[in-house]
Design an enzyme around this catalytic site. Sequence first.
Site, PDB file in Angstrom:
ATOM      1  N   ASP B  52       0.864  -1.180   0.000  1.00 37.57           N
ATOM      2  CA  ASP B  52       0.000   0.000   0.000  1.00 37.57           C
ATOM      3  C   ASP B  52       0.902   1.231   0.000  1.00 37.57           C
ATOM      4  OD1 ASP B  52      -1.708   2.201   0.941  1.00 37.57           O
ATOM      5  OD2 ASP B  52      -3.179   0.611   1.202  1.00 37.57           O
ATOM      6  N   GLY B  74      -2.371   5.351  -6.680  1.00 38.31           N
ATOM      7  CA  GLY B  74      -3.098   6.275  -5.806  1.00 38.31           C
ATOM      8  C   GLY B  74      -4.530   6.458  -6.254  1.00 38.31           C
ATOM      9  N   SER B  76      -7.622   7.863  -8.039  1.00 34.61           N
ATOM     10  CA  SER B  76      -7.685   8.470  -9.380  1.00 34.61           C
ATOM     11  C   SER B  76      -8.948   9.308  -9.571  1.00 34.61           C
ATOM     12  CB  SER B  76      -7.623   7.375 -10.434  1.00 34.61           C
ATOM     13  OG  SER B  76      -8.727   6.526 -10.313  1.00 34.61           O
ATOM     14  N   TYR B 137      -8.542  16.083  -4.860  1.00 31.42           N
ATOM     15  CA  TYR B 137      -7.727  15.298  -5.780  1.00 31.42           C
ATOM     16  C   TYR B 137      -6.744  16.205  -6.530  1.00 31.42           C
ATOM     17  CZ  TYR B 137      -6.766  12.443  -9.946  1.00 31.42           C
ATOM     18  OH  TYR B 137      -6.158  11.774 -10.974  1.00 31.42           O
ATOM     19  N   SER B 167      -8.247   9.927 -20.161  1.00 24.51           N
ATOM     20  CA  SER B 167      -7.706   8.758 -20.837  1.00 24.51           C
ATOM     21  C   SER B 167      -8.616   7.569 -20.583  1.00 24.51           C
ATOM     22  CB  SER B 167      -6.273   8.479 -20.387  1.00 24.51           C
ATOM     23  OG  SER B 167      -5.591   7.758 -21.388  1.00 24.51           O
ATOM     24  N   ARG B 175     -17.590  16.673 -23.521  1.00 23.99           N
ATOM     25  CA  ARG B 175     -16.340  17.274 -23.075  1.00 23.99           C
ATOM     26  C   ARG B 175     -15.144  16.442 -23.521  1.00 23.99           C
ATOM     27  NH1 ARG B 175     -13.461  16.161 -18.389  1.00 23.99           N
ATOM     28  NH2 ARG B 175     -11.838  17.694 -17.903  1.00 23.99           N
TER      29      ARG B 175
END
Lengths: 271, 271, 271, 271, 271, 271
Positions: B52, B74, B76, B137, B167, B175
């Site tokens: 982790d 991590g 996302s 974030y 991605s 958008r």
Amino acid sequence: MPQYERILITGAAGRLGSELRKALAPLAGRIRLAAREPLGALAAHEEEAVFDLADMDATIAATEGCDAIVHFGGASLESPWQTILDANIRGSYHIYEGARKHGAKRVVYASSVHAIGYHEVEAQIGVDAPVRPDSLYGVSKNFVESLSRLYWDKFGIESVCLRIFSSFPEPADRRMLWSYLSFADCIRLVEASLTAPRVGHTISFGMSDNKVKTVDNRGANHLGFIPQDSSEPFRAAVEARTPVPDPARPSVKYLGGWFCELGHPDDEPKG
Amino acid sequence: MPQYERILITGAAGRLGSELRKALAPLAGRIRLAAREPLGALAAHEEEAVFDLADMDATIAATEGCDAIVHFGGASLESPWQTILDANIRGSYHIYEGARKHGAKRVVYASSVHAIGYHEVEAQIGVDAPVRPDSLYGVSKNFVESLSRLYWDKFGIESVCLRIFSSFPEPADRRMLWSYLSFADCIRLVEASLTAPRVGHTISFGMSDNKVKTVDNRGANHLGFIPQDSSEPFRAAVEARTPVPDPARPSVKYLGGWFCELGHPDDEPKG
Amino acid sequence: MPQYERILITGAAGRLGSELRKALAPLAGRIRLAAREPLGALAAHEEEAVFDLADMDATIAATEGCDAIVHFGGASLESPWQTILDANIRGSYHIYEGARKHGAKRVVYASSVHAIGYHEVEAQIGVDAPVRPDSLYGVSKNFVESLSRLYWDKFGIESVCLRIFSSFPEPADRRMLWSYLSFADCIRLVEASLTAPRVGHTISFGMSDNKVKTVDNRGANHLGFIPQDSSEPFRAAVEARTPVPDPARPSVKYLGGWFCELGHPDDEPKG
Amino acid sequence: MPQYERILITGAAGRLGSELRKALAPLAGRIRLAAREPLGALAAHEEEAVFDLADMDATIAATEGCDAIVHFGGASLESPWQTILDANIRGSYHIYEGARKHGAKRVVYASSVHAIGYHEVEAQIGVDAPVRPDSLYGVSKNFVESLSRLYWDKFGIESVCLRIFSSFPEPADRRMLWSYLSFADCIRLVEASLTAPRVGHTISFGMSDNKVKTVDNRGANHLGFIPQDSSEPFRAAVEARTPVPDPARPSVKYLGGWFCELGHPDDEPKG
Amino acid sequence: MPQYERILITGAAGRLGSELRKALAPLAGRIRLAAREPLGALAAHEEEAVFDLADMDATIAATEGCDAIVHFGGASLESPWQTILDANIRGSYHIYEGARKHGAKRVVYASSVHAIGYHEVEAQIGVDAPVRPDSLYGVSKNFVESLSRLYWDKFGIESVCLRIFSSFPEPADRRMLWSYLSFADCIRLVEASLTAPRVGHTISFGMSDNKVKTVDNRGANHLGFIPQDSSEPFRAAVEARTPVPDPARPSVKYLGGWFCELGHPDDEPKG
Amino acid sequence: MPQYERILITGAAGRLGSELRKALAPLAGRIRLAAREPLGALAAHEEEAVFDLADMDATIAATEGCDAIVHFGGASLESPWQTILDANIRGSYHIYEGARKHGAKRVVYASSVHAIGYHEVEAQIGVDAPVRPDSLYGVSKNFVESLSRLYWDKFGIESVCLRIFSSFPEPADRRMLWSYLSFADCIRLVEASLTAPRVGHTISFGMSDNKVKTVDNRGANHLGFIPQDSSEPFRAAVEARTPVPDPARPSVKYLGGWFCELGHPDDEPKG
């Protein structure tokens, strides 16, 4: 009638905090002083909040009833990661959460030259220059600059991030002849940040009106901060007791000074 | 002869990580795949590290022997503060400490559009624009961009921070017709970041060669990334199934899209 | 389903207007064609509005029911003040008032190179450069660029101001080898302006993908306009029939070409 | 010997015009005062021209014999379109035509903050920033800024466009604490504009040396204007009688102040 | 009909000069080839001028009758001061004096990347960046860039200064994978410089369309130079025979490559 | 204790050099005065070096033992090429070679406004603007600015290039009302350049605190130069004896003044 009902000052026991405690009284009906230890005698307009910034609940609770926050608490020097994380990163998050939950309108934050300490002295950067921290301490300042930007754009809480250079009773070395911010000017800068008609999210450098100027603070002119002091009265004494430094040294080349020559804080012997 | 001895890929089980696992093999003698759970069958050139990111010792240990790190692990998405703190802030610090202690030369980091999500679509910002995160974030992405800058300026570890837009296998909404980064282009971007002759500390946007362009990536031209894909083949289908959005909505106005319309993640009901 | 219910095209009988009439049909349920004289036969999706732009009531009435306006009407060359005033200044005000009163969402306006015609060819200006009109005609273009900015900031009507360079069937002189905008590219530019997800208030240059490039259009990349044509096929013919001009002449030195060598239009003999 | 033979002052009966009438006398042999009504007693060096700016022939005639024009006439507030058109757009065109036909060398024009009123207070724009008018009044100011640029580039008439902020006897509200231009400083600014060795086409902001500074006037430093006054002496009184405004209001957020909260002037009831 | 009557090519015997000799023939009625030694057989449209650039009278005489000069002569590498002084500084002065005395309209000068060689690869400088020469050779290039600017501003002779990166038959090392300018692209660049409608005084970088791009050449887009070649076909071979260089080395860090690692040329042993 | 052991002042017999000779004494243990003729009586802390800058060996020898050089020697006006070449180009090269061979730490060089004399007065250029010399003299200043940049980047010798405007006992004409640099301010500027903690390679304009300001010197604020004088006390007298110049003349339009109206120095009759 003062502009604010209650201002919370964190780091109230610190070098700058204790100056601010005295100076900001006219701006609010009450001043709440936050510190890790009791402060002793309080004036009639003062109240005290004793807690650790790493304690989320206590920190949020301390912001209740405050319409402005002057956040000068946390570690004020390069420190081990765990300290930076608890006092500066987590602690500041707690402050902004308190501001959001309890409706503070404006936060004035003690950022630092170390947020952009790896820019060169002759680069004459403005407040918009990309960040170049010189330490974990500087990284934590960038973190709060970013966090406060979010809290403005998304939650409508205004912030002024003050990149304070060297605020000490007097310049201690030759670098401070240009980086010096007198206590009186520091107070002027915080007052201006609290009273400017609109700040949105503003980053400002904090230096007195020293002869040598290494950054361009025009981007913060709407604060109305006009420094009144200078390092010149101290020049002769400083130059008499300190040698001319090599301009090629990182501590002379970069804005951050000797922070740029520090190693990693977690590498320090723990003896 | 491959350029690197061993590349560590974090987030190797993720959407992009699993693409990179396949694609980066030619660039290194060995690929070490980091994930929180075992990945199952490994190829001959692959090895696995299960840990982790919040575990400092385990994370640092996993970087041993790696001369490059592709840090895509991590959280996302926007997440509660504790998750952001552990997985993205603390986790990335652990990765950079690993790089420093074990001598990695270059880190490629999955930053995000959400690091600058509150800039307006028509502002055409460059990679040097001041940060404007749209979420906790995004704040964590700014943190790593700042941290990696320190590790370059002070410790000489090169980094490329890729502000990946969207991605996904294909554009999911209108958008994404401008924010789309195909998997193939994402791989090209990571490859370019790993093989460019010198990156120092570089921030690059990551988008395919879509018609509508909302940012200016010239500041990263030294990476040698030239996108080959476009969202155009998907346009008709996307437009057929989605209505024209109101240009005044924050999700259309700002680069960050719907992140700009999210509330605070710690306010979400936990029931 | 087309993006707009009804597009109003002004100047529909003009050189560019008649091209747009054909090309924009797929973008709207109906096309309303505005002209000073009846246009003759109309297609099923077309309707006609015959009026003079100087007539405020008629102009406003003609915008009713239109959710987009492509405003290409008015004087298209340097003209006496009274013509510029009536057709371009007052006429465009009427159009914007129509848009405001009848709820149009977006206006695409035929501005012109002559809005910035006194910038030098080698200055490589962007869309943000200060205005430098080369004629009363150019001043009227600046007027509408300013007016449309107000209608966006205050009334929320989006506008794209297209600074068209030389849109003719083919390049007529050596200057047009760099200033040429093919009809097909002109249409692409208007289509992009109508369909881009958000334009706010955008100024864009309009040129084909000619070899010699004299301005920098990056500020309008969010329109998604990618020119497909070039003046190169016409180069040999143009160069064969025209001499090499003196680079010191205003018509070569400045973007506006021969407009920069015109005198004042009110000085022209009237006989 | 004074620098000019005869200066024409338009708007001579207005708030600023009557100040200029007194102050500019030393700069010219004669002062011609333009107004819509007779001004009463004239000094020996003064002469009067009574006409309406909307009257082209009269306006042009009034410029005869003047080698400088200080154009402060026209509507000085947001007004219905027809007023803006006649007094500010047509009227200023007449002035520039007079300058051209009768050989004036330099025009000093009273532009306004409202030419760029929709820029944000904290944006710290310079004189080159794109226009963002906050009213039809502001649009007319942009028109004259554009027109005067043409008359410099093409006809060689120098102009200084002064974007005056708030020129009143004293600050009337909290915004004027930063936007205040004292009458004495306004006069200094016009004098500097008339006497600077070369102005070409210069745009200058006009504010006194107030503490809070919201724009960057360096682009006009060649005028030699150095403000001597400040709003500080008025601060206490203004703050005592006015509440702290909400920084989120358009009138606080934008340079243009309350103009940004006005609706369209043609919507006003006419009863 | 060719654009020029007679083009003088200096350095005609050199690597690039001999390429240009062949390629520029269509642009002029005659080509005059300047070299220090006779060139051997000449074509019908060619003529020869044999002289040393350090000889003022001979150099000026050689420019007679030439309406364009392609000045590629002089030392092409770091050299002792006396060589730089005679061949590059004095020699180029002689060329510009010839242009002035004999009425040449345009000069195309082979400047070099070494004029700005100490800028960092990731700085993405434009053609306007301050000079940072990496050698006495680079200083001499700055000298001619400055001299040619004077001859444009004061004497009206147009110049294009081409900062050629690495023009060789093929890339010889890894740096040339980004700095490569193919001979064919070099010719395209000189042709564009000779035929662009107006160049005034233009500085342009000269590189092929390589993947990795280290500078921003937009400031020269009015030349109409569009590179057609790339280093990619050579990549595999170059990478196979050369090791990955250390990004911290000056030769990798700076645009100038190995010139940045040279000592002073006058310190070289002379034995 | 003075900062330097020995300062070499070239041009010590000149207008500015003789002022500096007196003023710089406190900054060094010894002052070496360089001139082409013996200077007569010397003070105890002074020593003399008589040589011609065109003599390389003598010039280099004169720098021995000097840890700082104030290079004000050479031609101080537009001059024939041979003079410029010998005194300014070759002479300055000899000085920098002396600095390199004998270990000088810092050079303060008298550059000139004529290095950027063809920029327009109203362009408000900064110290980073591209060079635009107005004379061969100005070209030689650009040469030394380039050379000194090389000696900093490659050999670590700091330089300050002072672009002095008009340093005379008092303003001689109307242009000097803005270009004036009093002797006292000139000395302050040289002192600041010698004592600033780090200069790297800095270019600074040199003007007193005159009202009309035509350039932006912020890029040199780290020198700590704050002018104390102004041309205002001389204004009335200058204006009384000189006519108002035509703003269209090159000598008024451009920073370089009358140098911009000079022809080529080698065209001057020699009789």
